[in-house]
Design a protein around this motif. Sequence first.
Motif, PDB file in Angstrom:
ATOM      1  N   ALA A  50       0.831  -1.207   0.000  1.00  0.00           N
ATOM      2  CA  ALA A  50       0.000   0.000   0.000  1.00  0.00           C
ATOM      3  C   ALA A  50       0.862   1.252   0.000  1.00  0.00           C
ATOM      4  CB  ALA A  50      -0.918   0.005   1.217  1.00  0.00           C
ATOM      5  N   THR A  51       0.275   2.357  -0.456  1.00  0.00           N
ATOM      6  CA  THR A  51       0.996   3.627  -0.439  1.00  0.00           C
ATOM      7  C   THR A  51       1.227   4.092   0.985  1.00  0.00           C
ATOM      8  OG1 THR A  51      -0.280   4.152  -2.443  1.00  0.00           O
ATOM      9  CG2 THR A  51       1.065   5.917  -1.501  1.00  0.00           C
ATOM     10  N   HIS A  52       0.196   3.965   1.837  1.00  0.00           N
ATOM     11  CA  HIS A  52       0.294   4.367   3.240  1.00  0.00           C
ATOM     12  C   HIS A  52      -0.609   3.477   4.089  1.00  0.00           C
ATOM     13  CE1 HIS A  52       2.277   8.096   1.946  1.00  0.00           C
ATOM     14  NE2 HIS A  52       1.299   8.221   1.049  1.00  0.00           N
ATOM     15  N   ASN A  53      -0.196   3.241   5.339  1.00  0.00           N
ATOM     16  CA  ASN A  53      -1.028   2.597   6.352  1.00  0.00           C
ATOM     17  C   ASN A  53      -1.016   3.521   7.580  1.00  0.00           C
ATOM     18  OD1 ASN A  53      -1.792  -0.274   5.389  1.00  0.00           O
ATOM     19  ND2 ASN A  53       0.401  -0.165   4.952  1.00  0.00           N
ATOM     20  N   CYS A  54      -1.954   4.455   7.607  1.00  0.00           N
ATOM     21  CA  CYS A  54      -1.995   5.469   8.662  1.00  0.00           C
ATOM     22  C   CYS A  54      -2.870   4.974   9.807  1.00  0.00           C
ATOM     23  CB  CYS A  54      -2.513   6.781   8.106  1.00  0.00           C
ATOM     24  SG  CYS A  54      -1.564   7.335   6.658  1.00  0.00           S
ATOM     25  N   SER A  55      -2.555   5.415  11.020  1.00  0.00           N
ATOM     26  CA  SER A  55      -3.241   4.811  12.172  1.00  0.00           C
ATOM     27  C   SER A  55      -3.335   5.751  13.361  1.00  0.00           C
ATOM     28  CB  SER A  55      -2.489   3.544  12.601  1.00  0.00           C
ATOM     29  OG  SER A  55      -1.152   3.871  12.973  1.00  0.00           O
ATOM     30  N   ALA A  56      -4.191   5.357  14.294  1.00  0.00           N
ATOM     31  CA  ALA A  56      -4.321   6.052  15.579  1.00  0.00           C
ATOM     32  C   ALA A  56      -5.059   5.137  16.540  1.00  0.00           C
ATOM     33  CB  ALA A  56      -5.063   7.371  15.425  1.00  0.00           C
ATOM     34  N   PHE A  57      -4.828   5.366  17.825  1.00  0.00           N
ATOM     35  CA  PHE A  57      -5.599   4.616  18.819  1.00  0.00           C
ATOM     36  C   PHE A  57      -5.757   5.429  20.091  1.00  0.00           C
ATOM     37  CE2 PHE A  57      -1.177   3.027  18.955  1.00  0.00           C
ATOM     38  CZ  PHE A  57      -0.817   3.230  20.281  1.00  0.00           C
ATOM     39  N   VAL A  58      -6.843   5.105  20.811  1.00  0.00           N
ATOM     40  CA  VAL A  58      -7.168   5.721  22.099  1.00  0.00           C
ATOM     41  C   VAL A  58      -7.442   4.596  23.080  1.00  0.00           C
ATOM     42  CG1 VAL A  58      -8.773   7.191  23.376  1.00  0.00           C
ATOM     43  CG2 VAL A  58      -8.136   7.790  21.035  1.00  0.00           C
ATOM     44  N   ILE A  59      -6.721   4.580  24.199  1.00  0.00           N
ATOM     45  CA  ILE A  59      -6.837   3.494  25.172  1.00  0.00           C
ATOM     46  C   ILE A  59      -6.885   4.074  26.581  1.00  0.00           C
ATOM     47  CG2 ILE A  59      -5.713   1.443  26.131  1.00  0.00           C
ATOM     48  CD1 ILE A  59      -4.356   1.068  23.404  1.00  0.00           C
ATOM     49  N   GLY A  60      -7.712   3.461  27.427  1.00  0.00           N
ATOM     50  CA  GLY A  60      -7.746   3.821  28.839  1.00  0.00           C
ATOM     51  C   GLY A  60      -9.031   4.503  29.265  1.00  0.00           C
ATOM     52  N   GLU A  61      -9.341   4.357  30.549  1.00  0.00           N
ATOM     53  CA  GLU A  61     -10.568   4.921  31.107  1.00  0.00           C
ATOM     54  C   GLU A  61     -10.632   6.426  30.896  1.00  0.00           C
ATOM     55  OE1 GLU A  61     -12.072   5.324  35.616  1.00  0.00           O
ATOM     56  OE2 GLU A  61     -12.073   3.250  34.868  1.00  0.00           O
ATOM     57  N   ASN A  62      -9.483   7.080  30.984  1.00  0.00           N
ATOM     58  CA  ASN A  62      -9.416   8.531  30.796  1.00  0.00           C
ATOM     59  C   ASN A  62      -8.709   8.913  29.495  1.00  0.00           C
ATOM     60  OD1 ASN A  62     -10.589   9.225  33.433  1.00  0.00           O
ATOM     61  ND2 ASN A  62      -8.711   8.358  34.271  1.00  0.00           N
ATOM     62  N   ASP A  63      -8.732   8.014  28.515  1.00  0.00           N
ATOM     63  CA  ASP A  63      -8.071   8.241  27.222  1.00  0.00           C
ATOM     64  C   ASP A  63      -6.603   8.599  27.405  1.00  0.00           C
ATOM     65  OD1 ASP A  63     -10.599   7.860  26.209  1.00  0.00           O
ATOM     66  OD2 ASP A  63     -10.998   9.981  25.852  1.00  0.00           O
ATOM     67  N   GLN A  64      -5.970   8.010  28.399  1.00  0.00           N
ATOM     68  CA  GLN A  64      -4.603   8.414  28.744  1.00  0.00           C
ATOM     69  C   GLN A  64      -3.553   7.973  27.729  1.00  0.00           C
ATOM     70  OE1 GLN A  64      -6.677   6.492  30.619  1.00  0.00           O
ATOM     71  NE2 GLN A  64      -5.551   4.979  31.840  1.00  0.00           N
ATOM     72  N   ILE A  65      -3.875   6.982  26.904  1.00  0.00           N
ATOM     73  CA  ILE A  65      -2.920   6.549  25.872  1.00  0.00           C
ATOM     74  C   ILE A  65      -3.484   6.920  24.505  1.00  0.00           C
ATOM     75  CG2 ILE A  65      -1.681   4.612  24.863  1.00  0.00           C
ATOM     76  CD1 ILE A  65      -1.960   3.148  27.513  1.00  0.00           C
ATOM     77  N   GLN A  66      -2.811   7.823  23.818  1.00  0.00           N
ATOM     78  CA  GLN A  66      -3.218   8.261  22.487  1.00  0.00           C
ATOM     79  C   GLN A  66      -1.989   8.321  21.589  1.00  0.00           C
ATOM     80  OE1 GLN A  66      -5.567  11.878  22.439  1.00  0.00           O
ATOM     81  NE2 GLN A  66      -6.566  11.402  24.386  1.00  0.00           N
ATOM     82  N   ARG A  67      -2.090   7.678  20.448  1.00  0.00           N
ATOM     83  CA  ARG A  67      -0.994   7.696  19.492  1.00  0.00           C
ATOM     84  C   ARG A  67      -1.565   7.831  18.081  1.00  0.00           C
ATOM     85  NH1 ARG A  67       0.910   7.773  23.851  1.00  0.00           N
ATOM     86  NH2 ARG A  67       2.472   6.386  24.809  1.00  0.00           N
TER      87      ARG A  67
END
Length: 217
Positions: A50-67
């Motif tokens: 693929a040309t790109h595989n872009c991503s993001a995620f939100v984890i945790g009760e208070n959304d404390q992990i975001q990438r």
Amino acid sequence: MLHQYKTVAGYGEDDIIIERSRFIGYAQRVTTEEEASAFIAMIKKKHWDATHNCSAFVIGENDQIQRSSDDGEPSGTAGKPILECIKKNGVKDTVVVVTRYFGGIKLGAGGLVRAYTAGTVTALKAARIVVHTLHQKISVQVDYTWWGKVENELRLGEHRVIGTDFTDKVTAHVLIPEGEQDAFVAGMVDLTNGQAKVVFGEKEYVEVPVEAVGDEE
């Protein structure tokens, strides 16, 4: 524990075509950063060409992990829109990957933001957003002479009965929404003239589907 929160029901996959480019949206429920990273790696391996595989995620009760990752797209045009779309839909414990196969027409910064937002919405719809509402497990034990009244009340009240034990007595196991426990117990005690034995169990989340997924940028 949160009173309620939104997440995805599970794995979802769907695609859209925008200006000849194919955008494939993937979503999955995850509870750790390691799970999210493994899912992203799996999609990248699947779409190595693929040309790109872009991503993001939100984890945790208070959304404390975001990438987020633009994976080669211009800075801020892919990973951030994916992340913002996840957050604007209030979804937790979720990873999204939007794979792009370039179709020959450049979209520009604004076009890319809209495209990756649309790809995220496509992924979330495919995975199905659900609400997890906190419930208290309550066991109500009565003699058989009272069971008819209790059973009728549970049915008419549309209470979530998850099991019934018939031994020397009858015990109904019910899930009651957080905040409604006292009223439920008082009703059972009143209905049985104080004869019902009530035992509180663990709290758990009950999953309910959500129809709408927002496509705000």
